[in-house]
Design a protein around this motif. Structure first.
Motif, PDB file in Angstrom:
ATOM      1  N   ALA A 377      13.604  37.270  59.671  1.00  0.00           N
ATOM      2  CA  ALA A 377      14.170  36.287  58.763  1.00  0.00           C
ATOM      3  C   ALA A 377      14.278  36.850  57.348  1.00  0.00           C
ATOM      4  CB  ALA A 377      13.330  35.016  58.773  1.00  0.00           C
ATOM      5  N   SER A 378      13.331  37.701  56.959  1.00  0.00           N
ATOM      6  CA  SER A 378      13.392  38.336  55.644  1.00  0.00           C
ATOM      7  C   SER A 378      14.678  39.143  55.504  1.00  0.00           C
ATOM      8  CB  SER A 378      12.194  39.274  55.459  1.00  0.00           C
ATOM      9  OG  SER A 378      10.979  38.614  55.671  1.00  0.00           O
ATOM     10  N   ALA A 379      14.989  39.936  56.531  1.00  0.00           N
ATOM     11  CA  ALA A 379      16.200  40.745  56.491  1.00  0.00           C
ATOM     12  C   ALA A 379      17.443  39.864  56.483  1.00  0.00           C
ATOM     13  CB  ALA A 379      16.228  41.682  57.692  1.00  0.00           C
ATOM     14  N   CYS A 380      17.409  38.774  57.221  1.00  0.00           N
ATOM     15  CA  CYS A 380      18.527  37.832  57.258  1.00  0.00           C
ATOM     16  C   CYS A 380      18.843  37.303  55.865  1.00  0.00           C
ATOM     17  CB  CYS A 380      18.168  36.690  58.217  1.00  0.00           C
ATOM     18  SG  CYS A 380      18.811  35.059  57.853  1.00  0.00           S
ATOM     19  N   LEU A 381      17.815  36.970  55.107  1.00  0.00           N
ATOM     20  CA  LEU A 381      18.026  36.406  53.770  1.00  0.00           C
ATOM     21  C   LEU A 381      18.524  37.457  52.789  1.00  0.00           C
ATOM     22  CD1 LEU A 381      14.864  34.128  53.663  1.00  0.00           C
ATOM     23  CD2 LEU A 381      17.236  33.441  54.085  1.00  0.00           C
ATOM     24  N   VAL A 382      18.064  38.690  52.931  1.00  0.00           N
ATOM     25  CA  VAL A 382      18.596  39.769  52.100  1.00  0.00           C
ATOM     26  C   VAL A 382      20.083  39.975  52.396  1.00  0.00           C
ATOM     27  CG1 VAL A 382      18.514  42.254  51.657  1.00  0.00           C
ATOM     28  CG2 VAL A 382      16.390  40.939  51.814  1.00  0.00           C
ATOM     29  N   ILE A 383      20.436  39.974  53.681  1.00  0.00           N
ATOM     30  CA  ILE A 383      21.835  40.146  54.077  1.00  0.00           C
ATOM     31  C   ILE A 383      22.696  39.038  53.490  1.00  0.00           C
ATOM     32  CG2 ILE A 383      23.382  39.963  56.079  1.00  0.00           C
ATOM     33  CD1 ILE A 383      21.261  41.543  57.652  1.00  0.00           C
ATOM     34  N   ALA A 384      22.220  37.803  53.575  1.00  0.00           N
ATOM     35  CA  ALA A 384      22.974  36.687  53.004  1.00  0.00           C
ATOM     36  C   ALA A 384      23.136  36.855  51.498  1.00  0.00           C
ATOM     37  CB  ALA A 384      22.280  35.373  53.332  1.00  0.00           C
ATOM     38  N   GLY A 385      22.066  37.331  50.849  1.00  0.00           N
ATOM     39  CA  GLY A 385      22.125  37.524  49.407  1.00  0.00           C
ATOM     40  C   GLY A 385      23.142  38.565  48.974  1.00  0.00           C
ATOM     41  N   LEU A 386      23.433  39.542  49.837  1.00  0.00           N
ATOM     42  CA  LEU A 386      24.422  40.566  49.499  1.00  0.00           C
ATOM     43  C   LEU A 386      25.806  39.980  49.268  1.00  0.00           C
ATOM     44  CD1 LEU A 386      23.441  43.344  52.063  1.00  0.00           C
ATOM     45  CD2 LEU A 386      23.027  43.385  49.595  1.00  0.00           C
ATOM     46  N   ALA A 387      26.086  38.860  49.940  1.00  0.00           N
ATOM     47  CA  ALA A 387      27.420  38.259  49.828  1.00  0.00           C
ATOM     48  C   ALA A 387      27.436  36.986  48.994  1.00  0.00           C
ATOM     49  CB  ALA A 387      27.961  37.958  51.228  1.00  0.00           C
ATOM     50  N   ALA A 388      26.270  36.448  48.627  1.00  0.00           N
ATOM     51  CA  ALA A 388      26.214  35.192  47.885  1.00  0.00           C
ATOM     52  C   ALA A 388      26.612  35.388  46.429  1.00  0.00           C
ATOM     53  CB  ALA A 388      24.807  34.604  47.974  1.00  0.00           C
ATOM     54  N   GLU A 389      27.229  34.376  45.845  1.00  0.00           N
ATOM     55  CA  GLU A 389      27.579  34.419  44.427  1.00  0.00           C
ATOM     56  C   GLU A 389      26.318  34.229  43.585  1.00  0.00           C
ATOM     57  OE1 GLU A 389      30.423  31.355  43.807  1.00  0.00           O
ATOM     58  OE2 GLU A 389      32.036  32.393  44.876  1.00  0.00           O
ATOM     59  N   GLY A 390      26.146  35.076  42.581  1.00  0.00           N
ATOM     60  CA  GLY A 390      24.984  34.966  41.723  1.00  0.00           C
ATOM     61  C   GLY A 390      23.771  35.670  42.319  1.00  0.00           C
TER      62      GLY A 390
END
Length: 431
Positions: A377-390
């Motif tokens: 889940a940690s890696a999942c959230l980092v991956i999401a953060g790569l594309a999130a605005e801000g």
């Protein structure tokens, strides 16, 4: 407690070297207890889990040294004599796989006292299959006060083991115990993961007689002793898959090196289905994604060679930006959707019913504070953060450090705006 901050929006370009597999390295380290001679493991990842297991092995009389060699990072393990067969709660509770020292200790010394394990809270993972397998090899097992007491004073004996369902940990555990048993052991309904093949091949290099690893039926002819060896840890297919998904999420073009494409073939096929361009080499994989939105993809996790449960959370993050609805079914661990509320904090639209998650893609994610609940889940959230605005800040990244070596360094080398923040998280632990 460290955090990781990601400023989203940067596509990734460059090479990412894949480390040795955590799930193989820790079992190979445990297997070193089976011999009085040195075992040198190369392509070794430097992780919180390998260091934790190293501290446990030292309690048994294992000498450990780390260095950089011509084949990369290496670890030398040498246990000329087992000086203790006691694995205490304070160490075993921190990592479930450390329970697998029970079999090697029992096989080599005839007795062991090992605490029941801990690890990521991703569902019930009882050790009864491990213990029944050891009993099938002639061990006498008692349990009280949170400890397993195992005895085989005259040595283990070959036996017939049938696992009621596929278990990677139980397969590996029984395999390590059986190599020094008297006679022949046949294991039915065994797990087929590449890490099991890596363990069996290393044991054979040490003088064991194992055949059938990678199939449902594994046969072990017991030997009286094992020798030392040099062994290169197989590449980490979960790390490779994680970076492949990260490249698809962020966009750009990333080449994974030191990887075996065949070990992540199912994931790569799903990325192609989602609209990515994949190029496979002998030991490389290149992932390229254009400017358009991803296509939705359904998947169901399964034991190897199916879609790995350890990549489910990462792929779910990818599907949050797909143009349509994806259905993700989890069949391995019942609690492995704990990342869903955290993705929701980033703007994802996901609903869960039992073992099924429906992911309705959104046009964009927005950065927020999120909390890691387990390793993947940690890696999942980092991956999401790569594309999130801000900016996205991932708290409790000690989970991440258990299984990913220098993740922020590897991603930043490809253009990600990612950094580690030292110190306490502003988010409370029990939120």
């Amino acid at each position: 407690m460290d955090r990781i901050a990601i400023e989203g929006g940067n596509p990734l370009f460059g090479d990412i070297p894949v480390s040795g597999a955590k799930n193989s390295a820790i079992k190979l380290m445990a297997a070193s207890l089976l011999t009085s001679e040195p075992v040198r493991l190369t392509n070794m990842p430097r992780l919180a889990d390998t260091r934790l297991l190293g501290r446990l092995l030292q309690r048994f009389g294992c000498g450990i040294s780390e260095s950089d060699g011509p084949d990369g990072q290496q670890t030398l393990l040498h246990t000329p004599e087992i000086t203790s067969s006691f694995a205490p709660y304070d160490l075993v509770r921190q990592m479930r796989a450390s329970f697998n020292v029970l079999g090697p200790l029992l096989a080599r010394t005839g007795h062991a006292k090992v605490s029941l394990p801990g690890g990521c809270t991703i569902g019930a993972r009882p050790v009864d299959l491990h213990l029944k397998a050891l009993e099938a090899l002639g061990a006498h097992i008692d349990m009280h006060e949170g400890y397993v007491f195992a005895q085989a004073p005259r040595g283990l004996k070959g036996g017939d083991i049938t696992f009621p369902f596929v278990s990677v940990g139980a397969t590996e555990h029984a395999l390590m115990a059986a190599v020094l048993a008297h006679g022949t052991t046949v294991m039915h309904n065994s797990a087929c993961e590449p890490e099991i093949v890596d363990l069996a091949d290393c044991l054979n290099a040490m003088g064991a007689k194992v055949s059938g690893a990678g199939t449902k039926t594994i046969t072990i002819e017991g030997v009286t002793s094992l020798k030392g060896t040099d062994w290169a840890v197989v590449c980490d297919r979960i790390e490779a898959g994680t970076y492949a998904v990260a490249a698809a999420m962020a966009g750009g073009e990333v080449r994974l090196t030191r990887v075996r494409p065949d070990l992540i073939a199912v994931l790569l096929d799903k990325l192609v289905e989602a609209g990515c361009e994949i190029t496979r080499g002998d030991n490389t994989v290149t992932i390229k994604r254009g400017a358009g939105r991803l296509r939705p993809v359904d998947l169901t996790t399964d034991v190897y060679p199916g879609f790995a449960t350890d990549l489910q959370a990462q792929f779910m993050a990818l599907m949050t930006l797909a143009d349509g609805e994806s259905v993700i079914r989890e069949t391995i661990f019942e609690n492995r959707f704990m990342h869903v509320p955290e993705l929701g904090r980033l703007g994802a639209d996901i609903s869960v019913s039992g073992g099924e998650a429906r992911v309705r893609g959104v046009e964009r994610l927005k950065g927020a504070q999120v909390m890691a609940t387990d390793l993947r889940a940690s890696a999942c959230l980092v991956i999401a953060g790569l594309a999130a605005e801000g900016e996205t800040t991932v708290n409790r990244v000690y989970h991440l450090d258990r299984g990913f070596e220098n993740l922020e360094g590897k991603l930043s080398a490809c253009g990600a705006n990612i950094r580690r923040l030292k110190g306490d998280s502003p988010v409370e632990e029990d939120e």
